[in-house]
Each structure stands twice: as structure tokens, then as C-alpha cells.
Design a protein around this motif. Structure first.
Motif, PDB file in Angstrom:
ATOM      1  N   SER A 493      18.274   7.201  28.148  1.00  0.00           N
ATOM      2  CA  SER A 493      19.145   7.830  29.139  1.00  0.00           C
ATOM      3  C   SER A 493      20.589   7.613  28.705  1.00  0.00           C
ATOM      4  CB  SER A 493      18.926   7.218  30.524  1.00  0.00           C
ATOM      5  OG  SER A 493      17.613   7.453  30.979  1.00  0.00           O
ATOM      6  N   THR A 494      21.400   8.653  28.834  1.00  0.00           N
ATOM      7  CA  THR A 494      22.797   8.585  28.392  1.00  0.00           C
ATOM      8  C   THR A 494      23.720   8.725  29.585  1.00  0.00           C
ATOM      9  OG1 THR A 494      22.211   9.545  26.248  1.00  0.00           O
ATOM     10  CG2 THR A 494      24.530   9.558  26.865  1.00  0.00           C
ATOM     11  N   LEU A 495      24.537   7.719  29.809  1.00  0.00           N
ATOM     12  CA  LEU A 495      25.506   7.710  30.894  1.00  0.00           C
ATOM     13  C   LEU A 495      26.894   7.769  30.267  1.00  0.00           C
ATOM     14  CD1 LEU A 495      23.948   4.604  32.719  1.00  0.00           C
ATOM     15  CD2 LEU A 495      23.197   6.990  32.857  1.00  0.00           C
ATOM     16  N   GLN A 496      27.571   8.873  30.447  1.00  0.00           N
ATOM     17  CA  GLN A 496      28.886   9.021  29.828  1.00  0.00           C
ATOM     18  C   GLN A 496      29.856   9.673  30.799  1.00  0.00           C
ATOM     19  OE1 GLN A 496      28.403  11.440  26.320  1.00  0.00           O
ATOM     20  NE2 GLN A 496      27.160  12.956  27.372  1.00  0.00           N
ATOM     21  N   GLY A 497      31.137   9.383  30.601  1.00  0.00           N
ATOM     22  CA  GLY A 497      32.120   9.943  31.508  1.00  0.00           C
ATOM     23  C   GLY A 497      33.541   9.582  31.130  1.00  0.00           C
ATOM     24  N   ILE A 498      34.460  10.062  31.950  1.00  0.00           N
ATOM     25  CA  ILE A 498      35.895   9.810  31.764  1.00  0.00           C
ATOM     26  C   ILE A 498      36.491   9.443  33.115  1.00  0.00           C
ATOM     27  CG2 ILE A 498      38.125  10.780  31.053  1.00  0.00           C
ATOM     28  CD1 ILE A 498      36.606  12.710  29.268  1.00  0.00           C
ATOM     29  N   GLU A 499      37.351   8.427  33.136  1.00  0.00           N
ATOM     30  CA  GLU A 499      38.043   8.000  34.350  1.00  0.00           C
ATOM     31  C   GLU A 499      39.539   8.019  34.112  1.00  0.00           C
ATOM     32  OE1 GLU A 499      34.552   4.681  35.436  1.00  0.00           O
ATOM     33  OE2 GLU A 499      36.521   4.075  34.657  1.00  0.00           O
ATOM     34  N   ALA A 523      16.144  10.633  29.824  1.00  0.00           N
ATOM     35  CA  ALA A 523      15.648  10.959  28.485  1.00  0.00           C
ATOM     36  C   ALA A 523      15.201  12.408  28.361  1.00  0.00           C
ATOM     37  CB  ALA A 523      14.499  10.019  28.117  1.00  0.00           C
ATOM     38  N   ASN A 524      14.896  13.061  29.496  1.00  0.00           N
ATOM     39  CA  ASN A 524      14.475  14.466  29.477  1.00  0.00           C
ATOM     40  C   ASN A 524      15.646  15.417  29.656  1.00  0.00           C
ATOM     41  OD1 ASN A 524      11.714  13.737  29.264  1.00  0.00           O
ATOM     42  ND2 ASN A 524      11.621  13.390  31.487  1.00  0.00           N
ATOM     43  N   GLY A 525      16.856  14.887  29.773  1.00  0.00           N
ATOM     44  CA  GLY A 525      18.026  15.736  29.959  1.00  0.00           C
ATOM     45  C   GLY A 525      18.312  16.102  31.399  1.00  0.00           C
ATOM     46  N   ASP A 526      17.578  15.522  32.350  1.00  0.00           N
ATOM     47  CA  ASP A 526      17.787  15.793  33.767  1.00  0.00           C
ATOM     48  C   ASP A 526      18.869  14.873  34.322  1.00  0.00           C
ATOM     49  OD1 ASP A 526      15.751  17.718  33.831  1.00  0.00           O
ATOM     50  OD2 ASP A 526      14.218  16.181  34.181  1.00  0.00           O
ATOM     51  N   THR A 527      19.725  15.420  35.196  1.00  0.00           N
ATOM     52  CA  THR A 527      20.783  14.631  35.805  1.00  0.00           C
ATOM     53  C   THR A 527      20.185  13.617  36.772  1.00  0.00           C
ATOM     54  OG1 THR A 527      22.346  16.470  35.627  1.00  0.00           O
ATOM     55  CG2 THR A 527      22.889  14.717  37.194  1.00  0.00           C
TER      56      THR A 527
END
Length: 623
Positions: A493-499, A523-527
Motif C-alpha cells: 500500500s502506498t501512502l503519499q501526499g503533500i502538506e 495494493a490493488n490501487g483502491d483508495t
């Protein structure tokens, strides 16, 4: 690292709350590295919420306070006292480590903390560190750490009583005393009570019309701090709280095996008792500070039909946790700080009428060290930790960070590291007709990277941070026939962002603003559920003579959630709140707050509408 910072490392851990009118260099924090540092010298993103901030906002629960913090989403099943989840930077709610006075709450037992039950009246300061801190704290700190520091410090002299009323027949009363009884003995005592009739937090048309789900809470705090010598202090802090919260156990009509089962209506209650004791000693001399503490925490939860006695509950959960912590801080030079420590923890749970069979327990021992080194305009921060867990064996985590002030008042910061989350006792050992634990579960693990730039441009203090956290072996549940079993999901799972954070002053208004973009995918690309992609938060504070005004705005974008087995989208919303405090005399203050000014209909969890427009009035007297 300045000499001021190194000196701060030798201050007692409790000396955290500072006057909010001071600048950042004079505010010290302890959560980032488990050693006192000036907040301006901490490389990790950190937010400090003071007692003055809490009183001006007139927040009645911890979720109300935290929802304005950068990087945080709140999902709550109703109003005051209902179950609340805190998601930090897109991580799961059980990926946030929650501490009270530096001691972890027993979230590792049942996968999550009941944020709504922590009494605000006992809070002095909240420190929120965003980003993984596994190399400092071990399990659970994948998304970040929330440290709640209770009221009262050596040297403080506070005698305060307050009372208030509000919407939904809300009542509150609090007493807090903090004083040096002698030149060696300091005593803190707090007593609080609040009660609300509530509203229908889970309406099921035609089934529970007219229901109201209320909340009642009583909390007590007692602390003693004794100076054995000029260098050695002994302390003991005790806390007790008892709450009763109502919730809806209704179900919609459904088909099973070709048979239509009608909707049911069952109003339920939870009785929760929380007791904790923390005792220890602190020693400081020259360039050394040491702390040895032991703590014990116990939760007793009873669930039963509304109107029954809690002693006749059909489901109970008792949890206990023992903690021992030994921390040592050494100032080796004006540029070098070394911090090292050992943690031992034992968890125990007993669930009658629930999902555990008898008493289950496990222990964990962790050792860690942190080095902070300053050379000219560059600060380096490195940590490593090893945990030996009775269930899954050894686990090593590490973290590295660097900050470079390339121009006066402008810096770039980068960090990377690992983290993990141990399986809960429920996931490992649950056993009944509907749930089966999996003793072969592996810990969830994370790898993160973060880059940020901060600066002061004119009157604007700003910071922008981009981050990515890859988490694998996420623990989820799957049903085989009618039995749910925990398992590790394949993939990452990928958690990415900008603050973006901005603090500035225009005229008589002080502004704090946050803009956020978040992209949390499994991992399946679902939010991931209950996490908004876009968020905006703003607070403006004005001081007009004896009146302090605070206006707050919160925008939360749309999110996904499940209703039964169907995924639905929760609409985004914008909220405005306003509060004011009037200092009538030096000892007497009156405050008022209007929530959800425009009476917006919204929800942070599907099927659980949030409260409508509400008001609160409070009076505080210091004697």
C-alpha cells in the motif's frame, strides 16, 4: 544544534507547556526523540497544541482538537463519546501511536484507541509528530505519534473551577488544583464531569425514530512530585475515568438463505472504566538526564442493553498493560546529543461473551538509541531500535534525517526510515463462532521517505512537505463461510501526499492555514476508506482588549466508506466554527462557542450523521 537545544535536553520531561505568545525557539517538545528539544530544532514535522489553544477553541473531545491538525482525518460514528478513528497521513487508525505522558495506551491489544473517551479537562499539551517513528517507539508508529501531556507541573500554581452548558442538554463541571505544598512537594488534583443527552447518531427510519444516544463521563487525576535532592525527583501520577455511552444496535432488514429477516431495534450502552498509575524518578546532573518509570493501565468495558445494569452485561472486555521505561540522555558536546533507552511492555486481555477464549497475553522488550549531531548549518539525526516480541520474535527499525539551512531562515529537510505494527491480540487469538485468530500473522511494515522546505519570508512562516510511505503485509480480514480470519494482504500500500503549512499575521489577525493533498492506495490501487484526497484548514485569532476571538474553517473532500458490503462515497463538506473568550476580571473568564455555524449536514463515517449546529457557554474562575 544550538547550546540552547542541548541545555533543553537536560530539562525534566514534564516541562513542556509554554506560553503560546513566545516564539518557536522558546517552545520545547519531547515526543519526536524522547528527549527535550526546541521545537524549531526538531527535524520531524510536529504540531504543539497548548492549554490556551484548547480553552480558546472550547473543544469538548480529542477528535475535535485533532481534526484541525495537518495530516489528520477523523472518522467518527456519531457525536460525543462515540467511537472515533484518527488517520494520519493516510495510514490506518491503528498505525498511530497514542501516548499519555509518554506512556503508550493499550492500543496493541484491540487495534485502536478510543479517542472520544480521553477527557479534555485533564490535558495541558498535545504534541503531534507526523511520519514514522518506529525507530524511537517500536510498534504502531507507522503514521505518527500523538502524545497527550496531562496538567500540572512542578512550580505551577493553579486553582481553577469551571462550569458550562450547551446543545443537546450538555453540562460540564471541572475543578483543577496544582500547587507546591512545600518547597519539595508538588501536588496536582483534577476532577471533571460532563453529560450530554445526545442525538440520534445512527438514524434508521421507521426503526429507531426519536432515539438519542447520550454520553456521561467522570474523571479524576491525582499527581505527586517530590524533590528528594536538588538533582533527584520522585513522582506518582494516577488517573481514573468512568464513562457511559449509548449507541444503536439496530439492523436493517436482510435476506439470508432465501429468508427475509426483519429490521431490529436495540439500543445499547457501553460502561467503560479506565485506571492508570505511573511512578518513577528523574535525575539530572551536569550533562546527563535519566528517567526510570513504571506504569500500569487497566480498561474495563461492559456492553449491554440500554436500561440494564452494567454488571449484567452480555459482553465484557478487560485489558491490562504494564510498562517499564528507562531513558538516558547525554550531552557529549555543544554539537552532539546521545539518547538511549529500554522499554518493556506486557499486554493482557480477557474477553467474556466476545471473541477471546480466556486470558491472552504477550510481552515486548525494546532498546533504542538516538544521535543528534550539529555541524555548522547542517543537523543530522539518526535512530535505531530493536524489539523482541514474545509472539513474532525480533524486529529492527531505523530512521535517518538531515536538515540544512542553506540561507538564513531557509532550510531543506529530508528523512527516511522504517516502521512496523505488531498484530493485535484479537487478530492473533480471537476464537468464537464468527471470528478466528491467526497466530501466524506477520507484523505490518513500512518504508518511508520525506522531503521538505521551510522558510520565513517577510511575515510568512511557511513549510511544504512531500512524503511517501510504503506499507506491506497489511492485516485485513476475510470470511470463509461465515467465519472471519485475519491475514496479511499481499502487495504494498502506498501512502503519499503533500502538506503546506502557513503561519502569518495580517493586521490584528493571526493566521494558521494548511492545504493538503493525499493519495492513499492499497495494493490493488483502491483508495483507502474514510480518507479525503483534498483538505484545507484555517484558523484566525484576534485579540481585542479583554476579548479573544477564534474563527475556524475546515474543508474535507469526499471519501469512500462501506455500508454493509456496498462501497459508497461520503460527500465533502465545509465547516465554520467560532469561539470567543472574555476576561471579565483577572480571575474570571466567560467563553462561548458556536459549532457548525451554517448548520451543514455532513458525516465523517457513512450512516452516522455529525451533530447539527450547536452552542456552548462556559465560565472559569481562578482563585
Amino acid at each position: 544544534m544550538s547550546k540552547k537545544l542541548l541545555a533543553a535536553a537536560l530539562l525534566p520531561f514534564a516541562a513542556l507547556a509554554q506560553d503560546p505568545s513566545t516564539n518557536n525557539e522558546e517552545v520545547t517538545v519531547v515526543t519526536a526523540n524522547r528527549v527535550e528539544q526546541a521545537v524549531s530544532d526538531v527535524l520531524a514535522p510536529i504540531t504543539v497544541i497548548t492549554r490556551d489553544d484548547i480553552e480558546l477553541s472550547m473543544a469538548k473531545s480529542l477528535p475535535e482538537i485533532l481534526r484541525m491538525v495537518p495530516g489528520i482525518d477523523i472518522g467518527q460514528n456519531g457525536g460525543r463519546g462515540s467511537k472515533a478513528s484518527v488517520f494520519m497521513r493516510g495510514s490506518e487508525s491503528d498505525h498511530v501511536l497514542v501516548l499519555i505522558d509518554g506512556v503508550r495506551l493499550p492500543s496493541s491489544i484491540t487495534s485502536g484507541v478510543d479517542f472520544s473517551k480521553i477527557p479534555v479537562s485533564q490535558i495541558e499539551t498535545i504534541e503531534v509528530v507526523r511520519g514514522p517513528r518506529g525507530a524511537i517507539y517500536g510498534s504502531e508508529a507507522i503514521g505518527g505519534v500523538i502524545n497527550i501531556i496531562t496538567r500540572g507541573q512542578q512550580g505551577a500554581n493553579i486553582k481553577q473551577i469551571s462550569a458550562g452548558i450547551g446543545s443537546d442538554k450538555y453540562y460540564e463541571a471541572d475543578l483543577f488544583l496544582s500547587s507546591d505544598l512545600t518547597d519539595k512537594l508538588h501536588v496536582n488534583f483534577g476532577l471533571g464531569y460532563d453529560d450530554s443527552e445526545g442525538y440520534n447518531s445512527k438514524p434508521v427510519p421507521g426503526v429507531n425514530d426519536g432515539d438519542k444516544h447520550g454520553f456521561e463521563n467522570t474523571d479524576v487525576l491525582l499527581g505527586l512530585d517530590y524533590k528528594l535532592t536538588s538533582q533527584l525527583n520522585a513522582f506518582i501520577n494516577t488517573r481514573y475515568s468512568q464513562s457511559t455511552s449509548e449507541y444503536d444496535g439496530s439492523s436493517d432488514a436482510y435476506y439470508w438463505g432465501g429468508v427475509l429477516y426483519p429490521a431490529t431495534h436495540l439500543k445499547k450502552e457501553q460502561w467503560l472504566e479506565t485506571t492508570s498509575v505511573m511512578a518513577g524518578a528523574k535525575y539530572r546532573r551536569d550533562n546527563y538526564f535519566g528517567s526510570l518509570s513504571y506504569s500500569f493501565g487497566e480498561n474495563k468495558s461492559y456492553q449491554y442493553e440500554a436500561g440494564d445494569d452494567y454488571k449484567d452485561a452480555n459482553s465484557t472486555l478487560f485489558t491490562k498493560q504494564h510498562n517499564v521505561s528507562f531513558i538516558n540522555s547525554f550531552v557529549l558536546s555543544d554539537s552532539l546529543l546521545l539518547n538511549a533507552g529500554l522499554d518493556w511492555r506486557d499486554d493482557q486481555a480477557e474477553d467474556e461473551g466476545g471473541t477471546l477464549d480466556g486470558i491472552v497475553s504477550r510481552s515486548n522488550t525494546g532498546i533504542f538509541t538516538t544521535v543528534v549531531y550539529d555541524i555548522s548549518s547542517v543537523t543530522l539525526d539518526g535512530s535505531i531500535r530493536y524489539d523482541d516480541n514474545e509472539t513474532f520474535g525480533g524486529n529492527t527499525t531505523w530512521g535517518l534525517a538531515a536538515g540544512w539551512e542553506f540561507v538564513n531562515n531557509y532550510s531543506v529537510i529530508a528523512s527516511t526510515g522504517t516502521s512496523f505494527k505488531a498484530p493485535s491480540l484479537y487478530d492473533l487469538y480471537a476464537t468464537n463462532a464468527y471470528t478466528k485468530g491467526n497466530p501466524d500473522l506477520k507484523p505490518e511494515s513500512g518504508e518511508s521517505i520525506e522531503v521538505g522546505v521551510k522558510g520565513i519570508t517577510g511575515l510568512v512562516d511557511w513549510k511544504i512537505i512531500a512524503y511517501k510511505n510504503k506499507v506491506q503485509d497489511l492485516i485485513d480480514g476475510k470470511k470463509i463461510n461465515t467465519v472471519r480470519t485475519a491475514y496479511n494482504k499481499e502487495g504494498v500500500s502506498t501512502l503519499q501526499g503533500i502538506e503546506l503549512e502557513i503561519n502569518t499575521v495580517t493586521g490584528i489577525v493571526s493566521h494558521q492555514a494548511v492545504l493538503e493533498y493525499l493519495d492513499p492506495k492499497d495494493a490493488n490501487g483502491d483508495t483507502l476508506l474514510r480518507r479525503a484526497k483534498y483538505k484545507a484548514k484555517w484558523q484566525g485569532v484576534v485579540q481585542l482588549g479583554d476579548v479573544d476571538l477564534s474563527l475556524r474553517y475546515l474543508y474535507q473532500g469526499e471519501r469512500d466508506d462501506y455500508v454493509g458490503s456496498d462501497k459508497e462515497t461520503i460527500a465533502g463538506y465545509s465547516l465554520w466554527d467560532i469561539s470567543a473568550a472574555y476576561i471579565v476580571t483577572e480571575a474570571f473568564k466567560v467563553s462561548a462557542r458556536l459549532d457548525n455555524v451554517f448548520d451543514k449536514e455532513y458525516a465523517t463515517a457513512q450512516g452516522y450523521p455529525a451533530p447539527e449546529r450547536g452552542y456552548y457557554i462556559n465560565a472559569t474562575y481562578e482563585f
